[in-house]
Design an enzyme around this catalytic site. Structure first.
Site, mmCIF file in Angstrom:
data_model
loop_
_atom_site.group_PDB
_atom_site.id
_atom_site.type_symbol
_atom_site.label_atom_id
_atom_site.label_comp_id
_atom_site.label_asym_id
_atom_site.label_seq_id
_atom_site.Cartn_x
_atom_site.Cartn_y
_atom_site.Cartn_z
ATOM 1 N N GLU A 205 29.127 23.256 43.463
ATOM 2 C CA GLU A 205 29.157 24.239 44.551
ATOM 3 C C GLU A 205 29.445 23.610 45.911
ATOM 4 O O GLU A 205 29.947 24.275 46.810
ATOM 5 C CB GLU A 205 27.850 25.047 44.594
ATOM 6 N N HIS B 195 26.619 18.945 41.190
ATOM 7 C CA HIS B 195 26.634 20.162 42.019
ATOM 8 C C HIS B 195 28.046 20.527 42.467
ATOM 9 O O HIS B 195 28.459 20.173 43.569
ATOM 10 C CB HIS B 195 25.736 19.964 43.243
ATOM 11 N N CYS C 283 22.844 21.533 37.331
ATOM 12 C CA CYS C 283 21.789 20.539 37.493
ATOM 13 C C CYS C 283 20.558 20.947 36.684
ATOM 14 O O CYS C 283 20.594 20.848 35.466
ATOM 15 C CB CYS C 283 21.490 20.318 38.976
#
Ligand code: GLN
Length: 539
Positions: free
Chosen positions: A510, A508, A382
């Site tokens: 993650e 994102h 990001c």
């Protein structure tokens, strides 16, 4: 009959209620049951979107774009339960709904009160999740500590639901602390008081999960059982572990899952925990080690980048490597005397995570430049991708003042900027590009190789985009735009061509990584870091 498990906490906060709730969820799934997870946060914010990461840790984003408490991240890592707006309730949401109904005249003539109107709205939201088709068990974690004023309406709703559904259909799991004082003596008194407090609101716990430093003796468990009316089998010792992913195994070893299911009259197969055992074994005994430098701005608070740490750990598991995190506050790099060679000595890869606001940006740009010039693996997430673009524009394209309009309004080269329609956005709640979006990856790129798929779906949480006006020049000078939105309009990922693994993504990844199934980008990043590490060792 669909079942409810309420998870509450006593004595103090931060005992790991979220990990406990998640571990119970993992165990239920390992027995073939379908689980849903629900988090209740007793604060007045409508969602976590406007909260500072310093205050509340990471903001976890769901597919449907809800900005939630980080515990949902744990649910997502431990279970395969789908997570959406419905799975996160705050006091703010509940009051907002009830007040809106009142204004609309729905309660005309009546006095609107905490009991029954607020509690009914809480119950409605819990039952909405529980009653979805094919769901066997819904685990409801009530944030805060029993005894806090804020959680009273939620506990009352839980009490009513346990009473209405019957105790074989709704049970209570209470997580408490069993400290030891100097000399190592174990103290059960705080737990006794914590249970009394729960009983005072009308809830008798069925299971106690006792947090302590070391495993508790049966004599301690027996004592607590006799003081609290909780069966001995239901008094579980959850001692400190080298990795949170071991908790499902520890609970299972003590029969916690079997006991919970017996209480609720649910039949299931034996828990299949092979995948969890493998994860724990790899974390505890990695074949090799890599050191990852994370250059970000919220470094003091571990929880601010929670999902990043976990995803890196998963990437390690997938490569049979232990991941050592070297946290570097990006503003430190901005000091004219900062010695980057020293800071990055023995580092096998650099990750620049997401963030908002100007502080530390130049440090992140320096980190990206260091990785590019030293051919170190780089993973920009990001903001970390935006930084990669700014750095490239400045150093390779030659636009010296290139910047994001988030940080410079006067730059003559706004390579990252707001979408036209977002320029006039004034209201900062929920105005970002949020949630799952599809992207198309380009053939022969690192990202395509990592995913092995042309189309991918990842979650977003950002306002700024790579400027389309800057794209031709950036690409002409060798920056690969390796993924875009399906219409080609927005840049979703970019790559350095002459770096072993320099990848930035606007989304994102993650949030979607799991210990038992590392996210492909984290897996690929760590794989490259392992190569770096081995190459250095071979020198
Ligand atoms: N601040 C940047 C934006 O809003 C990046 C956001 C992020 O890293 N999550 O676009």
């Amino acid at each position: 009959m669909k079942k409810l498990i309420f998870v509450t906490g006593g004595v103090c906060s931060s005992l790991g209620k979220g990990v406990t709730a998640s571990s119970i969820g993992a165990l239920m799934e390992a027995r073939g049951l379908t689980v849903r997870m629900l988090k209740i946060d007793p604060y007045l914010n409508v969602d976590a979107g406007t909260m500072s990461p310093y205050q509340h840790g990471e903001v976890y984003v769901t597919d449907d774009g809800a900005e939630t408490d980080l515990d949902l991240g744990n649910y997502g890592r431990f279970t395969s339960a789908p997570l959406s707006r419905e799975n996160s309730i705050t006091t703010g949401q509940v009051y907002k709904t009830v007040i809106e109904k009142e204004r609309a005249g729905d309660f005309l003539g009546r006095t609107v009160q905490v009991i029954p109107h607020i509690t009914d709205e809480i119950k409605r939201r819990i039952l909405l999740v529980r009653d979805a088709p094919d769901v066997d068990i819904t685990i409801v974690e009530i944030g805060g500590t029993v005894g806090d004023m804020e959680s009273v309406p939620f506990l009352e709703a839980a009490r009513q639901l346990i009473h209405e559904c019957g105790r074989q259909n709704a049970i209570s799991v209470h997580v408490t602390l069993v400290p030891s004082v100097s000399g190592g003596e174990i103290k059960t008194k705080p737990t006794q008081h914590a249970v009394k407090e729960l009983q005072e609101v009308g809830i008798q716990p069925d299971v106690l999960v006792l947090r302590s430093k070391d495993p508790l003796d049966d004599s301690v468990r027996r004592k607590i059982s006799s003081f609290t009316n909780v069966e001995f089998e239901g008094v579980i010792s959850a001692y400190d572990l080298p990795t949170i992913y071991e908790l499902p195994l520890v609970l299972n070893k003590q029969g916690a899952d079997a006991f919970i299911l017996k209480k609720m009259n649910v039949e299931s197969r034996h828990a299949e925990l092979g995948a969890w055992r493998e994860v724990v074994d790899k974390i505890k005994h990695p074949a090799r080690k890599v050191r990852i430098g994370i250059v970000g701005k919220y470094m003091e608070l571990h929880d601010a980048y929670k999902s990043i740490w976990e995803a890196l750990c998963h990437g390690g598991v997938a490569n049979n490597a232990g991941v050592e995190l070297v946290k570097i506050d990006s503003s430190r790099l901005e000091d004219a005397n900062a010695k980057l060679d020293e800071l990055f000595a023995n580092i096998d890869g650099i990750l620049v995570p997401g963030g908002f606001g100007e502080r530390g940006i130049e440090g992140m740009i320096l980190a990206a430049r260091y990785a590019r010039e030293h051919k170190l693996p780089y993973f920009g997430i990001c903001l970390g991708m935006q930084v990669m673009v700014i750095e490239y524009a400045r150093d390779i394209v030659g636009w010296e003042d290139a910047h994001s309009t988030e940080f410079s309004k006067t730059t003559t080269h706004p390579v990252v900027c707001l979408l036209e329609e977002q320029v006039n956005v004034k209201n900062y709640g929920g105005t970002m590009r949020l949630g799952a979006n599809e992207s198309v990856t380009k053939p022969d790129t690192k990202i395509r190789k990592a995913y092995g798929a042309e189309r991918i779906v990842e979650r977003h949480r950002h306002r700024y985009e790579v400027a389309n006006t800057a794209r031709p020049e950036l690409e002409a000078k060798g920056l690969t735009i390796s993924a875009t939105t399906p219409d080609g309009e927005l840049v979703e990922a970019c790559e350095w061509n002459d770096n072993p693994w320099g990848v930035g993504v606007q989304f994102h990844p993650e949030f979607k990584s799991r210990p038992t199934k590392a996210h492909p980008l984290f897996k690929a990043f760590i794989a490259e870091c392992v190569k770096q590490n081995e190459a250095k060792a071979g020198q």
